[in-house]
Write an enzyme that holds these catalytic residues in place. Structure first.
Site, PDB file in Angstrom:
ATOM      1  CD  GLU A  17      -3.008   1.463   1.953  1.00 48.83           C
ATOM      2  OE1 GLU A  17      -3.768  -0.708   2.226  1.00 48.83           O
ATOM      3  OE2 GLU A  17      -3.238   1.749   3.639  1.00 48.83           O
ATOM      4  CB  THR A  48      -5.157   4.919   1.447  1.00 52.71           C
ATOM      5  OG1 THR A  48      -3.925   6.568   1.361  1.00 52.71           O
ATOM      6  CG2 THR A  48      -4.228   4.480   1.761  1.00 52.71           C
ATOM      7  CE1 TYR A  49     -10.300  10.436  -3.742  1.00 54.76           C
ATOM      8  CE2 TYR A  49     -12.090  10.157  -1.424  1.00 54.76           C
ATOM      9  CZ  TYR A  49     -11.735  10.614  -2.838  1.00 54.76           C
ATOM     10  OH  TYR A  49     -12.608  11.648  -3.216  1.00 54.76           O
ATOM     11  CD  GLN A 212       4.665   2.883  12.445  1.00 61.71           C
ATOM     12  OE1 GLN A 212       5.819   2.493  12.664  1.00 61.71           O
ATOM     13  NE2 GLN A 212       3.774   2.315  11.056  1.00 61.71           N
TER      14      GLN A 212
HETATM   15  P1  FAD Z   1     -18.643   0.547   7.148  1.00 61.93           P
HETATM   16  O1  FAD Z   1     -18.288  -0.810   6.131  1.00 61.93           O
HETATM   17  O2  FAD Z   1     -19.303   1.276   6.103  1.00 61.93           O
HETATM   18  O3  FAD Z   1     -18.862   0.648   8.038  1.00 61.93           O
HETATM   19  C1  FAD Z   1     -18.583   1.039   9.409  1.00 61.93           C
HETATM   20  C2  FAD Z   1     -19.550   0.898  10.698  1.00 61.93           C
HETATM   21  O4  FAD Z   1     -20.935   1.113   9.978  1.00 61.93           O
HETATM   22  C3  FAD Z   1     -19.260  -0.697  11.463  1.00 61.93           C
HETATM   23  O5  FAD Z   1     -18.692  -0.408  12.599  1.00 61.93           O
HETATM   24  C4  FAD Z   1     -20.130  -1.041  10.841  1.00 61.93           C
HETATM   25  O6  FAD Z   1     -20.841  -2.120  11.505  1.00 61.93           O
HETATM   26  C5  FAD Z   1     -21.336  -0.306  11.136  1.00 61.93           C
HETATM   27  N1  FAD Z   1     -22.751  -0.925   9.631  1.00 61.93           N
HETATM   28  C6  FAD Z   1     -22.529  -0.827   8.306  1.00 61.93           C
HETATM   29  N2  FAD Z   1     -23.759  -0.766   8.007  1.00 61.93           N
HETATM   30  C7  FAD Z   1     -24.589  -0.703   8.628  1.00 61.93           C
HETATM   31  C8  FAD Z   1     -26.122  -0.079   9.327  1.00 61.93           C
HETATM   32  N3  FAD Z   1     -26.242  -0.836   8.379  1.00 61.93           N
HETATM   33  N4  FAD Z   1     -26.613  -0.384   9.851  1.00 61.93           N
HETATM   34  C9  FAD Z   1     -25.390   0.156  11.039  1.00 61.93           C
HETATM   35  N5  FAD Z   1     -24.731  -0.321  11.437  1.00 61.93           N
HETATM   36  C10 FAD Z   1     -24.030  -0.292  10.222  1.00 61.93           C
HETATM   37  N6  FAD Z   1     -10.349   5.262   5.780  1.00 61.93           N
HETATM   38  C11 FAD Z   1      -9.533   6.147   4.877  1.00 61.93           C
HETATM   39  O7  FAD Z   1     -10.292   7.865   4.887  1.00 61.93           O
HETATM   40  N7  FAD Z   1      -9.313   6.111   3.517  1.00 61.93           N
HETATM   41  C12 FAD Z   1      -8.575   5.091   2.615  1.00 61.93           C
HETATM   42  O8  FAD Z   1      -8.233   4.936   2.104  1.00 61.93           O
HETATM   43  C13 FAD Z   1      -9.138   3.921   3.666  1.00 61.93           C
HETATM   44  N8  FAD Z   1      -8.457   2.835   3.663  1.00 61.93           N
HETATM   45  C14 FAD Z   1      -8.940   1.543   4.767  1.00 61.93           C
HETATM   46  C15 FAD Z   1      -7.958   0.183   4.442  1.00 61.93           C
HETATM   47  C16 FAD Z   1      -8.381  -1.028   5.519  1.00 61.93           C
HETATM   48  C17 FAD Z   1      -8.112  -2.129   4.815  1.00 61.93           C
HETATM   49  C18 FAD Z   1      -8.943  -0.521   6.209  1.00 61.93           C
HETATM   50  C19 FAD Z   1      -9.178  -1.340   6.940  1.00 61.93           C
HETATM   51  C20 FAD Z   1      -9.638   0.744   5.949  1.00 61.93           C
HETATM   52  C21 FAD Z   1      -9.166   1.825   5.342  1.00 61.93           C
HETATM   53  N9  FAD Z   1      -9.959   3.240   5.905  1.00 61.93           N
HETATM   54  C22 FAD Z   1      -9.265   3.839   4.974  1.00 61.93           C
HETATM   55  C23 FAD Z   1     -10.279   3.326   7.296  1.00 61.93           C
HETATM   56  C24 FAD Z   1     -12.155   3.478   6.978  1.00 61.93           C
HETATM   57  O9  FAD Z   1     -13.231   4.500   6.104  1.00 61.93           O
HETATM   58  C25 FAD Z   1     -12.591   3.433   8.597  1.00 61.93           C
HETATM   59  O10 FAD Z   1     -12.098   2.281   9.133  1.00 61.93           O
HETATM   60  C26 FAD Z   1     -14.062   3.543   8.258  1.00 61.93           C
HETATM   61  O11 FAD Z   1     -14.409   3.923   9.857  1.00 61.93           O
HETATM   62  C27 FAD Z   1     -15.092   2.279   8.085  1.00 61.93           C
HETATM   63  O12 FAD Z   1     -15.229   1.814   7.201  1.00 61.93           O
HETATM   64  P2  FAD Z   1     -15.700   0.939   5.890  1.00 61.93           P
HETATM   65  O13 FAD Z   1     -15.482   1.129   4.789  1.00 61.93           O
HETATM   66  O14 FAD Z   1     -15.129   0.031   7.158  1.00 61.93           O
HETATM   67  O15 FAD Z   1     -17.280   1.048   6.983  1.00 61.93           O
END
Ligand code: FAD
Length: 289
Positions: A17, A48-49, A212
């Site tokens: 990454e 990343t974004y 970190q």
């Molecule tokens: P979601 O899948 O939407 O989940 C977020 C929360 O909401 C979870 O607790 C889930 O259980 C809950 N949830 C989901 N659907 C519902 C529903 N219908 N009702 C109630 N609760 C619900 N961040 C950045 O800004 N840029 C990046 O490039 C980036 N890359 C990442 C790459 C990886 C591999 C990982 C693991 C994380 C990354 N992140 C990044 C961080 C990420 O954006 C955060 O962890 C964020 O808080 C959650 O994103 P998600 O897409 O998992 O959210």
């Protein structure tokens, strides 16, 4: 190439990454690091974004350069929590125009102290997955959390929401970092039990300096095993030793994952070619080139 096709070969792979620069003046530095890591010919590289603007404007450009100049399959991250529907649509158009086939669909982190970033039209990543699916023939990945997402009431609920997200059209998942492989093995069991059968890429973070660690724990809520804590206690103040120990720890995790049938490993290489190279060299005979 689509990442789902790379993963379907079911052979050990290593990917890395990079993150775009926070300041335009650092672009060349990031570009150089990206090219150096790409020189290892990883299975793919993610870019990343930064949610809320920040580092997001270079994501497409870096991903396109990876593909066109380095011959490496890119995975462009895209977040939605701090974007309007129009902004997301524009970013998807740019990705499509550049021929980028793989997108990691993310919600993005919430801004501290705010319920949701104002102006956000998307609440969850699952909504973004649906939009990407409708927009084009993309291979779609999403994030998952072996120790549970920090906002989830419990791991069971988190997996239920993950299943909803996968059902919206995900092709693969990438995990949040973890430092104890048994947590991942247990999680994989629960995913399969919940009916989630798409490939899961294990995310490994080589911790190379002690600063970190606090940030990692605050952001991801990850549990640090005693074995890892002992390393930090002993070597945390000595940068060179900490880097060596962090790389060895990550290598150990990766070898154990491959040995136990987790074929796809993604290294959070943090724009550090020297770290990526050392890890790559440590497992080069084990991976699919
Ligand atoms: P979601 O899948 O939407 O989940 C977020 C929360 O909401 C979870 O607790 C889930 O259980 C809950 N949830 C989901 N659907 C519902 C529903 N219908 N009702 C109630 N609760 C619900 N961040 C950045 O800004 N840029 C990046 O490039 C980036 N890359 C990442 C790459 C990886 C591999 C990982 C693991 C994380 C990354 N992140 C990044 C961080 C990420 O954006 C955060 O962890 C964020 O808080 C959650 O994103 P998600 O897409 O998992 O959210």
């Amino acid at each position: 190439m689509k990442i789902k096709d790379i993963l379907s070969k079911k052979k050990p792979t290593l990917s890395f990454e990079v993150f775009p620069p926070k300041k335009d003046s650092d672009y060349t530095k990031v570009e150089e690091a990206t090219i150096e890591i790409a020189g290892l010919h990883p299975a793919f590289m993610s870019v990343t974004y930064g949610a809320g603007g920040g580092t997001s404007k270079h994501t497409v450009e870096i991903a396109a350069n990876l593909m066109n100049r380095c011959g490496v399959t890119p995975l462009a991250h895209l977040t939605c929590a701090s974007s309007t529907k129009e902004e997301v649509a524009m970013q998807l158009t740019r990705l499509k125009e550049k021929g980028i086939e793989n997108i990691l669909a993310l919600r993005g982190d919430r801004v501290l102290g705010k319920e949701m970033i104002s102006g956000a039209e998307y609440q969850y990543a699952s909504e973004l997955v649906k939009v990407i699916k409708k927009t084009g023939d993309f291979c779609i990945g999403a994030a998952c959390y072996p120790e549970g997402h920090v906002e989830a009431a419990n791991r069971k609920e988190d997996i239920l929401h993950l299943k909803e997200k996968v059902d919206c059209g995900c092709d693969f998942l990438t995990t949040q970092m973890f430092f104890d492989n048994s947590i991942l093995y247990n999680y994989l069991f629960h995913l399969r039990e919940a009916g989630i059968h798409i490939p899961v890429i294990a995310g490994i973070m080589p911790v190379t300096n002690s600063k970190q660690i606090k940030r990692i724990c605050d952001l991801s809520g990850t549990v640090l095993p005693q074995r890892f804590k002992a390393i930090v206690e002993k070597f945390g103040d000595d940068q060179a030793s900490m880097e060596q120990a962090g790389i060895a720890y990550a290598t150990d995790q990766i070898i154990d994952l491959y040995a136990n049938g987790v074929n796809a490993v993604h290294v959070y290489s943090m724009n550090k070619p020297e770290v990526a190279k050392k890890i790559y060299q440590n497992v080069s005979n084990m991976i699919c080139q």
